[in-house]
Write a protein that holds these residues in place. Structure first.
Motif, mmCIF file in Angstrom:
data_model
loop_
_atom_site.group_PDB
_atom_site.id
_atom_site.type_symbol
_atom_site.label_atom_id
_atom_site.label_comp_id
_atom_site.label_asym_id
_atom_site.label_seq_id
_atom_site.Cartn_x
_atom_site.Cartn_y
_atom_site.Cartn_z
ATOM 1 N N ILE A 46 91.207 8.755 55.731
ATOM 2 C CA ILE A 46 90.205 8.214 56.645
ATOM 3 C C ILE A 46 90.473 6.714 56.720
ATOM 4 C CG2 ILE A 46 87.757 7.977 57.167
ATOM 5 C CD1 ILE A 46 88.821 10.877 57.115
ATOM 6 N N ALA A 47 91.122 6.300 57.794
ATOM 7 C CA ALA A 47 91.591 4.915 57.901
ATOM 8 C C ALA A 47 91.864 4.624 59.372
ATOM 9 C CB ALA A 47 92.850 4.709 57.054
ATOM 10 N N THR A 63 89.418 7.763 61.937
ATOM 11 C CA THR A 63 88.864 6.479 61.541
ATOM 12 C C THR A 63 87.510 6.735 60.876
ATOM 13 O OG1 THR A 63 87.663 6.173 63.617
ATOM 14 C CG2 THR A 63 89.958 5.377 63.533
ATOM 15 N N PRO A 64 86.963 5.770 60.157
ATOM 16 C CA PRO A 64 85.623 5.986 59.578
ATOM 17 C C PRO A 64 84.578 6.334 60.632
ATOM 18 C CG PRO A 64 86.693 4.118 58.515
ATOM 19 C CD PRO A 64 87.580 4.520 59.652
ATOM 20 N N GLU A 65 84.636 5.663 61.799
ATOM 21 C CA GLU A 65 83.660 5.950 62.858
ATOM 22 C C GLU A 65 83.879 7.359 63.423
ATOM 23 O OE1 GLU A 65 85.700 3.353 62.791
ATOM 24 O OE2 GLU A 65 84.320 1.743 62.188
ATOM 25 N N GLY A 66 85.149 7.727 63.630
ATOM 26 C CA GLY A 66 85.438 9.061 64.132
ATOM 27 C C GLY A 66 85.025 10.141 63.151
ATOM 28 N N PHE A 67 85.241 9.890 61.870
ATOM 29 C CA PHE A 67 84.859 10.860 60.847
ATOM 30 C C PHE A 67 83.351 11.073 60.844
ATOM 31 C CE2 PHE A 67 83.669 11.789 56.383
ATOM 32 C CZ PHE A 67 84.311 13.009 56.245
ATOM 33 N N ARG A 68 82.598 9.997 60.981
ATOM 34 C CA ARG A 68 81.145 10.150 60.983
ATOM 35 C C ARG A 68 80.689 10.998 62.174
ATOM 36 N NH1 ARG A 68 76.305 9.283 62.408
ATOM 37 N NH2 ARG A 68 74.680 8.788 60.879
ATOM 38 N N ALA A 69 81.288 10.768 63.339
ATOM 39 C CA ALA A 69 80.919 11.554 64.517
ATOM 40 C C ALA A 69 81.253 13.033 64.318
ATOM 41 C CB ALA A 69 81.628 11.002 65.750
ATOM 42 N N CYS A 107 93.491 10.551 48.350
ATOM 43 C CA CYS A 107 93.629 9.132 48.683
ATOM 44 C C CYS A 107 92.326 8.365 48.445
ATOM 45 C CB CYS A 107 94.074 8.967 50.135
ATOM 46 S SG CYS A 107 95.767 9.519 50.405
ATOM 47 N N ARG A 108 92.466 7.098 48.120
ATOM 48 C CA ARG A 108 91.324 6.259 47.759
ATOM 49 C C ARG A 108 90.325 6.137 48.910
ATOM 50 N NH1 ARG A 108 90.121 1.884 44.231
ATOM 51 N NH2 ARG A 108 88.043 1.165 44.827
ATOM 52 N N ASP A 109 90.814 6.152 50.161
ATOM 53 C CA ASP A 109 89.874 6.001 51.268
ATOM 54 C C ASP A 109 88.960 7.214 51.406
ATOM 55 O OD1 ASP A 109 91.471 7.884 52.898
ATOM 56 O OD2 ASP A 109 92.844 6.199 53.169
ATOM 57 N N ASN A 110 89.328 8.348 50.804
ATOM 58 C CA ASN A 110 88.399 9.483 50.770
ATOM 59 C C ASN A 110 87.106 9.074 50.059
ATOM 60 O OD1 ASN A 110 90.786 12.217 50.187
ATOM 61 N ND2 ASN A 110 90.622 10.764 51.853
ATOM 62 N N PHE A 111 87.260 8.297 49.008
ATOM 63 C CA PHE A 111 86.102 7.835 48.236
ATOM 64 C C PHE A 111 85.403 6.675 48.928
ATOM 65 C CE2 PHE A 111 83.881 5.538 44.921
ATOM 66 C CZ PHE A 111 83.340 6.550 44.133
ATOM 67 N N ASP A 112 86.194 5.701 49.398
ATOM 68 C CA ASP A 112 85.607 4.486 49.962
ATOM 69 C C ASP A 112 85.019 4.694 51.357
ATOM 70 O OD1 ASP A 112 86.374 3.127 47.690
ATOM 71 O OD2 ASP A 112 88.213 2.326 48.569
ATOM 72 N N ALA A 113 85.685 5.492 52.190
ATOM 73 C CA ALA A 113 85.269 5.624 53.587
ATOM 74 C C ALA A 113 84.569 6.947 53.888
ATOM 75 C CB ALA A 113 86.484 5.460 54.507
ATOM 76 N N ALA A 114 85.064 8.056 53.316
ATOM 77 C CA ALA A 114 84.482 9.360 53.641
ATOM 78 C C ALA A 114 83.220 9.655 52.833
ATOM 79 C CB ALA A 114 85.513 10.465 53.410
ATOM 80 N N ARG A 119 77.595 11.442 52.003
ATOM 81 C CA ARG A 119 76.327 11.194 51.291
ATOM 82 C C ARG A 119 75.184 10.989 52.286
ATOM 83 N NH1 ARG A 119 77.558 6.400 48.509
ATOM 84 N NH2 ARG A 119 78.494 7.595 46.796
ATOM 85 N N GLU A 120 75.439 10.193 53.309
ATOM 86 C CA GLU A 120 74.409 9.916 54.317
ATOM 87 C C GLU A 120 73.939 11.186 55.016
ATOM 88 O OE1 GLU A 120 74.129 7.901 58.775
ATOM 89 O OE2 GLU A 120 75.865 7.483 57.490
ATOM 90 N N LEU A 121 74.891 12.068 55.354
ATOM 91 C CA LEU A 121 74.561 13.262 56.122
ATOM 92 C C LEU A 121 74.258 14.474 55.249
ATOM 93 C CD1 LEU A 121 77.190 12.929 59.003
ATOM 94 C CD2 LEU A 121 74.794 12.212 58.986
ATOM 95 N N GLY A 122 74.390 14.311 53.947
ATOM 96 C CA GLY A 122 74.060 15.393 53.023
ATOM 97 C C GLY A 122 75.015 16.566 53.087
ATOM 98 N N LEU A 123 76.315 16.283 53.238
ATOM 99 C CA LEU A 123 77.308 17.348 53.398
ATOM 100 C C LEU A 123 78.205 17.442 52.170
ATOM 101 C CD1 LEU A 123 78.432 16.739 57.091
ATOM 102 C CD2 LEU A 123 76.684 18.319 56.243
ATOM 103 N N PRO A 124 78.531 18.659 51.728
ATOM 104 C CA PRO A 124 79.485 18.827 50.625
ATOM 105 C C PRO A 124 80.918 18.836 51.143
ATOM 106 C CG PRO A 124 78.667 20.966 51.285
ATOM 107 C CD PRO A 124 77.958 19.954 52.172
ATOM 108 N N ALA A 125 81.839 18.508 50.285
ATOM 109 C CA ALA A 125 83.264 18.565 50.630
ATOM 110 C C ALA A 125 84.040 19.016 49.407
ATOM 111 C CB ALA A 125 83.773 17.215 51.122
ATOM 112 N N THR A 126 85.289 19.403 49.647
ATOM 113 C CA THR A 126 86.195 19.806 48.575
ATOM 114 C C THR A 126 87.411 18.911 48.623
ATOM 115 O OG1 THR A 126 85.447 22.106 48.718
ATOM 116 C CG2 THR A 126 87.541 21.701 47.604
#
Length: 350
Positions: A46-47, A63-69, A107-114, A119-126
C-alpha cells in the motif's frame, strides 16, 4: 511497454466498470451471481507507485486513499471475514457474500498504511509472511532489480544472464519512465534464464554502477516481529507465505515440506497462536501443483491460497483457493465488477 500503456488499459477497465455501475448492470450481475461464492482479495504493498517509490512498482496494489475506498466498498457490500473462515460454509445470519482481505510478503506499509484503515472500518485481514525476509531482512530480487535501475545514472548498459552469455541484455535508461528497462531484467529471471540469481544481481550492480545495501533497505521494507505481534493482538490473522519465498512447485518434496513447515513453526512461536493458512509464493500454475497442496495439508495447514484468478465456491479444495489480485488501477467499482463477472460467468474480461 512503458507504464503509460498499462495506465491506459487500467483507465479503460475502470471506465467500463463505472458504466456497469451507473447503468445498474453491475447490481444485476451481482444478483445473478452463484450463491455461496466468496471473494478473496490479494494485496501486496500500500504505497504510491512512480518516482517516489524506489522499488518494483507492480507490487503496489493501491495507494492509501485507494485502499480506504476499496475497504469502504467491501464493508458496505460484503461480510468481511478472516481468510481461513472461508473453508467453513456461510451461516444464515448474514445473506451478504463473504470477502477476505489478504496481504502477501509482509511489507512495512501494510502496518503503517493499511492497518489504520482496517482499524477505522473495523475490518479483519490476513497477513501472509515469508519468514526468512523477517529473520534476515534483504531486498527481494525483484525489488533489488528495480532499485538498481531506478538509481542508475547511466544512459545505457549491457548485462549478461551468465558470465559467458554471448547475447547480453541491453538496458536503455534514456527515457524518464524506466519500467520497460526493469521488465527487460525481470522477465529472464522469471523465465528461468538466469541460473545464478545472486550472481546476476551482483553483475547488475556493477554494470549499472549502483551500490545496494540490501540488508538496510530490507529492514525498512519489511515488518518486524513486533509488528506481527501487534497485528495479532488486534485480531488480525497471521499466515505463512513459506519461508524463503520460493516457487514450491519447483522444489522436491523434502525442500518444499521444509519451506512450509519451518515458516509455520517460526510464526507460531512469534505470535503465540496456531497458524493454519498459507499463501503459496508466486502462486501461479507451476509455482504450485497438486503435490504442493498435498504437502501443505501434510504439515498441518487447513487453508491454502493461490494466485489463480477466481472466486471461492462450495466444494473447492480448501488448500487450493483462488483469489483476485488487486492492482494499482483497480477502483472500487472495478473490483466489484471483476467479482461479479467471476460469480456470474466464471471468468472476467476486466
Amino acid at each position: 511497454m512503458d507504464s503509460r500503456f498499462w495506465d491506459s488499459v487500467a483507465n479503460k477497465r475502470a471506465f467500463v466498470a463505472r458504466g456497469l455501475e451507473a447503468t445498474g448492470a453491475l447490481r444485476a450481475l451481482e444478483a445473478l451471481g452463484e450463491a455461496g461464492r466468496s471473494v478473496v482479495l490479494t494485496y501486496h504493498r500500500i504505497a504510491v507507485p512512480g518516482p517516489s517509490n524506489p522499488f518494483y512498482d507492480p507490487t503496489v496494489s493501491a495507494t492509501p486513499e485507494g485502499f480506504r475506498a476499496q475497504m469502504a466498498m467491501l464493508r458496505d457490500r460484503f461480510r468481511v471475514v478472516p481468510a481461513e473462515e472461508l473453508i467453513a460454509p456461510a451461516g444464515p445470519a448474514d445473506r451478504r457474500p463473504r470477502a477476505a482481505v489478504t496481504f502477501d510478503d509482509g511489507c512495512r506499509d501494510n502496518f503503517d498504511a493499511a492497518l489504520p484503515v482496517l482499524r477505522e472500518l473495523g475490518l479483519p485481514a490476513t497477513f501472509f509472511i515469508p519468514t526468512d525476509f523477517l529473520e534476515r531482512p534483504r531486498l527481494p530480487w525483484w525489488d533489488h532489480v528495480a532499485h538498481v535501475v531506478k538509481a542508475s545514472r547511466l544512459d545505457r548498459f549491457e548485462i549478461p544472464r551468465a558470465p559467458d552469455d554471448p547475447a547480453p541484455i541491453v538496458v536503455d535508461l534514456t527515457t524518464p519512465d524506466r519500467s520497460a528497462a526493469i521488465m527487460a531484467l525481470i522477465r529472464p529471471v522469471l523465465a528461468g534464464e538466469v541460473a545464478d540469481r545472486d550472481g546476476f544481481l551482483k553483475r547488475l550492480e556493477d554494470r549499472a554502477e549502483v551500490d545496494v545495501d540490501s540488508a538496510a533497505l530490507g529492514r525498512g521494507l519489511f515488518m518486524s516481529w513486533g509488528h506481527l505481534k501487534a497485528l495479532a493482538a488486534e485480531g488480525h490473522a497471521i499466515g505463512s507465505h513459506a519461508h524463503s519465498h520460493v516457487a514450491l512447485g519447483t522444489l522436491d518434496d523434502r525442500d518444499a515440506r521444509r519451506e512450509l513447515a519451518l515458516s509455520r513453526t517460526i510464526l507460531e512461536a512469534a505470535v503465540g497462536r496456531p497458524v493454519r493458512a498459507v499463501a503459496y509464493p508466486y502462486g501461479w500454475p507451476g509455482a504450485v501443483t497438486d503435490r504442493t497442496f498435498r504437502l501443505a495439508a501434510a504439515v498441518g495447514y487447513r487453508a491454502g491460497f493461490t494466485a489463480f484468478e477466481g472466486l471461492v465456491r462450495r466444494g473447492r479444495d480448501p488448500l487450493a483457493m483462488p483469489r483476485l489480485n488487486v492492482g494499482a488501477g483497480d477502483t472500487p467499482p472495478l473490483l466489484r465488477a471483476r467479482a461479479a463477472l467471476w460469480g456470474t460467468l466464471g471468468r472476467s474480461c476486466l
